[in-house]
Design a protein around this motif. Structure first.
Motif, PDB file in Angstrom:
ATOM      1  N   ARG A 249     101.099  32.357  -6.584  1.00 30.47           N
ATOM      2  CA  ARG A 249     101.631  33.006  -5.390  1.00 30.47           C
ATOM      3  C   ARG A 249     100.618  32.852  -4.267  1.00 30.47           C
ATOM      4  NH1 ARG A 249     102.032  39.241  -7.418  1.00 30.47           N
ATOM      5  NH2 ARG A 249     103.553  38.189  -8.752  1.00 30.47           N
ATOM      6  N   ALA A 250     101.018  33.167  -3.054  1.00 32.94           N
ATOM      7  CA  ALA A 250     100.137  32.955  -1.907  1.00 32.94           C
ATOM      8  C   ALA A 250     100.210  34.116  -0.936  1.00 32.94           C
ATOM      9  CB  ALA A 250     100.506  31.654  -1.190  1.00 32.94           C
ATOM     10  N   LEU A 251      99.097  34.367  -0.261  1.00 28.20           N
ATOM     11  CA  LEU A 251      99.050  35.259   0.889  1.00 28.20           C
ATOM     12  C   LEU A 251      98.780  34.409   2.119  1.00 28.20           C
ATOM     13  CD1 LEU A 251      96.892  38.295  -0.352  1.00 28.20           C
ATOM     14  CD2 LEU A 251      99.376  37.998  -0.446  1.00 28.20           C
ATOM     15  N   LEU A 252      99.528  34.661   3.194  1.00 25.37           N
ATOM     16  CA  LEU A 252      99.258  34.040   4.482  1.00 25.37           C
ATOM     17  C   LEU A 252      98.387  35.004   5.278  1.00 25.37           C
ATOM     18  CD1 LEU A 252     102.735  32.527   5.354  1.00 25.37           C
ATOM     19  CD2 LEU A 252     100.609  31.250   5.165  1.00 25.37           C
ATOM     20  N   THR A 253      97.184  34.579   5.638  1.00 24.44           N
ATOM     21  CA  THR A 253      96.247  35.504   6.279  1.00 24.44           C
ATOM     22  C   THR A 253      95.747  34.973   7.612  1.00 24.44           C
ATOM     23  OG1 THR A 253      94.285  34.631   5.141  1.00 24.44           O
ATOM     24  CG2 THR A 253      95.539  36.335   4.010  1.00 24.44           C
ATOM     25  N   ASP A 254      95.498  35.897   8.524  1.00 24.84           N
ATOM     26  CA  ASP A 254      95.157  35.581   9.911  1.00 24.84           C
ATOM     27  C   ASP A 254      93.692  35.176  10.040  1.00 24.84           C
ATOM     28  OD1 ASP A 254      94.409  35.940  12.730  1.00 24.84           O
ATOM     29  OD2 ASP A 254      96.413  36.796  12.952  1.00 24.84           O
ATOM     30  N   MET A 255      93.457  33.995  10.651  1.00 21.55           N
ATOM     31  CA  MET A 255      92.104  33.510  10.873  1.00 21.55           C
ATOM     32  C   MET A 255      91.888  33.198  12.343  1.00 21.55           C
ATOM     33  SD  MET A 255      89.044  32.763  10.118  1.00 21.55           S
ATOM     34  CE  MET A 255      89.051  33.594   8.559  1.00 21.55           C
ATOM     35  N   ASN A 256      92.468  34.007  13.231  1.00 20.58           N
ATOM     36  CA  ASN A 256      92.208  33.858  14.657  1.00 20.58           C
ATOM     37  C   ASN A 256      90.886  34.500  15.049  1.00 20.58           C
ATOM     38  OD1 ASN A 256      94.574  32.508  16.054  1.00 20.58           O
ATOM     39  ND2 ASN A 256      95.638  34.033  14.805  1.00 20.58           N
ATOM     40  N   VAL A 257      90.457  35.470  14.238  1.00 20.77           N
ATOM     41  CA  VAL A 257      89.206  36.185  14.459  1.00 20.77           C
ATOM     42  C   VAL A 257      88.348  35.988  13.211  1.00 20.77           C
ATOM     43  CG1 VAL A 257      88.207  38.500  14.704  1.00 20.77           C
ATOM     44  CG2 VAL A 257      90.250  37.871  15.997  1.00 20.77           C
ATOM     45  N   PRO A 258      87.012  35.839  13.339  1.00 26.40           N
ATOM     46  CA  PRO A 258      86.168  35.692  12.144  1.00 26.40           C
ATOM     47  C   PRO A 258      86.379  36.839  11.162  1.00 26.40           C
ATOM     48  CG  PRO A 258      84.894  35.235  14.123  1.00 26.40           C
ATOM     49  CD  PRO A 258      86.222  35.766  14.583  1.00 26.40           C
ATOM     50  N   LEU A 259      86.229  36.537   9.899  1.00 28.00           N
ATOM     51  CA  LEU A 259      86.395  37.533   8.849  1.00 28.00           C
ATOM     52  C   LEU A 259      85.060  38.237   8.621  1.00 28.00           C
ATOM     53  CD1 LEU A 259      88.497  38.618   6.817  1.00 28.00           C
ATOM     54  CD2 LEU A 259      87.781  36.804   5.259  1.00 28.00           C
ATOM     55  N   GLY A 260      85.054  39.540   8.766  1.00 29.46           N
ATOM     56  CA  GLY A 260      83.819  40.287   8.596  1.00 29.46           C
ATOM     57  C   GLY A 260      82.927  40.203   9.815  1.00 29.46           C
ATOM     58  N   LEU A 261      81.653  40.534   9.613  1.00 27.68           N
ATOM     59  CA  LEU A 261      80.680  40.551  10.700  1.00 27.68           C
ATOM     60  C   LEU A 261      79.608  39.482  10.543  1.00 27.68           C
ATOM     61  CD1 LEU A 261      80.218  44.430  10.975  1.00 27.68           C
ATOM     62  CD2 LEU A 261      81.437  42.959  12.590  1.00 27.68           C
ATOM     63  N   ALA A 262      79.614  38.759   9.431  1.00 19.04           N
ATOM     64  CA  ALA A 262      78.591  37.752   9.156  1.00 19.04           C
ATOM     65  C   ALA A 262      79.229  36.377   9.056  1.00 19.04           C
ATOM     66  CB  ALA A 262      77.852  38.088   7.859  1.00 19.04           C
ATOM     67  N   ILE A 263      78.616  35.396   9.719  1.00 19.48           N
ATOM     68  CA  ILE A 263      79.055  34.002   9.667  1.00 19.48           C
ATOM     69  C   ILE A 263      77.813  33.171   9.347  1.00 19.48           C
ATOM     70  CG2 ILE A 263      80.177  32.108  10.891  1.00 19.48           C
ATOM     71  CD1 ILE A 263      81.143  34.256  12.947  1.00 19.48           C
ATOM     72  N   GLY A 264      77.801  32.523   8.202  1.00 20.85           N
ATOM     73  CA  GLY A 264      76.643  31.745   7.808  1.00 20.85           C
ATOM     74  C   GLY A 264      76.582  31.591   6.310  1.00 20.85           C
ATOM     75  N   ASN A 265      75.393  31.723   5.763  1.00 23.47           N
ATOM     76  CA  ASN A 265      75.230  31.606   4.311  1.00 23.47           C
ATOM     77  C   ASN A 265      74.536  32.845   3.744  1.00 23.47           C
ATOM     78  OD1 ASN A 265      76.336  28.843   3.727  1.00 23.47           O
ATOM     79  ND2 ASN A 265      74.840  28.292   5.285  1.00 23.47           N
ATOM     80  N   ALA A 266      73.235  32.987   3.986  1.00 27.00           N
ATOM     81  CA  ALA A 266      72.525  34.148   3.453  1.00 27.00           C
ATOM     82  C   ALA A 266      73.100  35.454   3.985  1.00 27.00           C
ATOM     83  CB  ALA A 266      71.037  34.047   3.787  1.00 27.00           C
ATOM     84  N   ASN A 267      73.450  35.475   5.276  1.00 29.47           N
ATOM     85  CA  ASN A 267      73.975  36.730   5.818  1.00 29.47           C
ATOM     86  C   ASN A 267      75.361  37.065   5.253  1.00 29.47           C
ATOM     87  OD1 ASN A 267      75.190  34.665   7.304  1.00 29.47           O
ATOM     88  ND2 ASN A 267      75.134  35.771   9.257  1.00 29.47           N
ATOM     89  N   GLU A 268      76.141  36.038   4.862  1.00 26.64           N
ATOM     90  CA  GLU A 268      77.425  36.322   4.208  1.00 26.64           C
ATOM     91  C   GLU A 268      77.209  36.849   2.782  1.00 26.64           C
ATOM     92  OE1 GLU A 268      80.804  33.821   4.661  1.00 26.64           O
ATOM     93  OE2 GLU A 268      80.058  32.909   6.511  1.00 26.64           O
ATOM     94  N   VAL A 269      76.156  36.402   2.122  1.00 25.92           N
ATOM     95  CA  VAL A 269      75.831  36.975   0.808  1.00 25.92           C
ATOM     96  C   VAL A 269      75.471  38.450   0.967  1.00 25.92           C
ATOM     97  CG1 VAL A 269      74.230  36.906  -1.150  1.00 25.92           C
ATOM     98  CG2 VAL A 269      75.106  34.772  -0.175  1.00 25.92           C
ATOM     99  N   ARG A 270      74.656  38.758   1.977  1.00 26.08           N
ATOM    100  CA  ARG A 270      74.294  40.168   2.218  1.00 26.08           C
ATOM    101  C   ARG A 270      75.540  41.014   2.450  1.00 26.08           C
ATOM    102  NH1 ARG A 270      70.439  37.662   5.697  1.00 26.08           N
ATOM    103  NH2 ARG A 270      68.384  37.629   4.730  1.00 26.08           N
ATOM    104  N   GLU A 271      76.464  40.507   3.245  1.00 30.38           N
ATOM    105  CA  GLU A 271      77.678  41.264   3.527  1.00 30.38           C
ATOM    106  C   GLU A 271      78.513  41.438   2.268  1.00 30.38           C
ATOM    107  OE1 GLU A 271      79.788  41.225   7.468  1.00 30.38           O
ATOM    108  OE2 GLU A 271      81.121  39.900   6.328  1.00 30.38           O
ATOM    109  N   SER A 272      78.568  40.414   1.424  1.00 34.21           N
ATOM    110  CA  SER A 272      79.320  40.509   0.171  1.00 34.21           C
ATOM    111  C   SER A 272      78.725  41.576  -0.741  1.00 34.21           C
ATOM    112  CB  SER A 272      79.321  39.153  -0.544  1.00 34.21           C
ATOM    113  OG  SER A 272      79.942  38.167   0.249  1.00 34.21           O
TER     114      SER A 272
END
Length: 441
Positions: A249-272
């Motif tokens: 099954r699938a969800l259609l999700t909005d990606m007009n705005v970044p997801l979360g507050l972190a964009i990158g690698n290490a900072n996305e791990v911190r957010e996770s």
């Protein structure tokens, strides 16, 4: 495995089809049958069909499309080009998730351990980022010691013990797709829905999971900008999964705005990790829980409560075991940038716009992504957002912070953000966009 027949006459091998005939057929809007597609993919994988011939076919498919039967045959032929994993001996149901990619999309990191809490095994074979979309393996490699490459024995042992594995796919898994994907990237044929769907689903079917949930994104920062085309892709992939015996099954999700507050690698791990600790941005939590519910329902647990497992620390426990099992230290300090640059609000008001694509490109220019597959990434590079659309801001307050190891990268990143955000007068109501726009069953 499906294999097309070749005739042997003495020492000569006679191919059952001629590549040019197949090119003519698709060019003239005719359909290819199962035997033709099986032969085509096998012959391309072993090098008989040349890259320029497959390029012509890919362009004909982009322009003229394929019907449902052709897409199914193409997908199964690519599955048959390599090995297929088998989890029948595992004493747990299996379920996986695939995202079509976006900006700030770190959902796999909290999702895999969350689903594993409920005794469902998650065999997540992931990839690396290219361009403005990040790669799960790049993010996890921010963790000291963590390794993406596992032997088949290690993969199965971790799945049985911990219940969640995120690692690189073997080169023997759908090798036809690996070869065709590289060609599409170089020939302007990436956007063809039959080729996108067969590429994604051949790998997931070969992966051997019993069920699959697709996160198909649409909007500025997504691969599919248009909602209707994203829905067509989702419906095509759900049908392909069902045809191959994988509950999908699938969800259609909005990606007009970044997801979360972190964009990158290490900072996305911190957010996770913040999400796994019961906090984190509301949109990341919402999507993680929504996808977990779908995966658990397909695995036979429609009444499971993944939100509770995030809140009480059970998912964090699995995360720590999952990271440690692959050589990582869940307590180690993550990379930090040498340089940072903060952009502040120029006036009081409400943040009205935050374009996902522009922020993704900016993070890429800072070093968080790669232009070529062989390029390294800077794990500490990226962007931290301090506000999301709809938030009130005051003059001089930080809107976002850029991180890089080389300060010379800031200028080009800021160029990509010109016009990418806007502040409306105080009191302006910014319409809320639902994160999950539709479910495809």
């Amino acid at each position: 495995m499906r294999r097309p027949r070749r005739l042997e006459k003495g020492s000569t091998v006679v191919e059952p089809f001629d590549t040019v005939d197949l090119i003519h057929a698709k060019r003239d809007r005719h359909r290819l049958d199962t035997a033709q597609i099986d032969w085509l993919i096998d012959a391309y994988t072993r090098g008989y069909v040349a890259d320029e011939q497959m390029s012509a076919l890919a362009m004909a498919i982009l322009l003229n499309g394929m019907d449902a039967a052709e897409i199914r045959d193409l997908t199964l032929a690519m599955v048959a080009s390599g090995e297929r994993l088998d989890f029948s001996g595992l004493a747990k149901p299996t379920s996986d998730k695939h995202s079509t990619g976006g900006v700030g999309d770190k959902i796999t990191l909290p999702l895999a351990p969350l689903v594993a809490v409920f005794g469902v095994a998650v065999p997540q074979l992931s990839g690396r980022g290219l361009g403005h979309t990040g790669g799960t393996l790049d993010k996890l490699e921010s963790i000291p010691g963590w390794r993406a490459q596992l032997t088949p024995a290690e993969f199965h042992a971790q799945l049985a013990d911990v219940g969640a594995v995120v690692c690189a796919a073997s080169a023997d898994l759908a090798p036809a797709d690996r070869k065709l994907y590289a060609l599409r990237d170089a020939t302007g044929t990436v956007e063809a829905i039959p080729l996108i769907a067969s590429s994604i689903m051949s790998k997931k079917i070969a992966e051997g999971t019993a069920s699959l949930v697709l996160d198909v994104k649409f909007g500025s920062g997504a691969f599919m900008k248009d909602y209707d085309r994203a829905r067509e892709l989702a419906e095509t992939m759900v049908r392909l999964g069902g045809d191959a015996g994988v509950a999908t099954r699938a969800l259609l999700t909005d990606m007009n705005v970044p997801l979360g507050l972190a964009i990158g690698n290490a900072n996305e791990v911190r957010e996770s990790v913040e999400v796994l600790a019961g906090g984190g941005p509301a949109d990341v939590v919402e999507l993680t829980v929504a996808l977990a519910r779908e995966m658990l329902a397909l695995a036979g647990q429609p009444d499971a409560d993944p939100a509770a497992a995030l809140a009480d620390g059970r998912a964090m426990d699995v995360w720590r075991r999952m990271i440690a099992a692959q050589g990582g230290d869940p307590d180690a300090a993550l990379p930090t940038p040498r340089e940072s640059h903060t952009v502040v609000a120029e006036a009081d008001g409400v943040l009205a716009e935050q374009d996902a694509l522009a922020f993704g490109v900016a993070a890429w220019r800072l070093g968080a992504g790669r232009a070529r597959k062989e390029d390294p990434v800077v794990h500490a590079a990226g962007i931290d957002l301090h506000a999301k659309p709809g938030d009130s801001v005051t003059a001089g307050a930080p809107l976002f912070t850029l991180h890089a190891d080389d300060p010379a990268r800031f200028a080009r990143a800021l160029e990509s953000l010109n016009g990418a955000y806007a502040i409306a007068p105080a009191g302006t109501r910014i319409p809320e966009r639902p994160l999950v726009a539709a479910r495809i069953l």
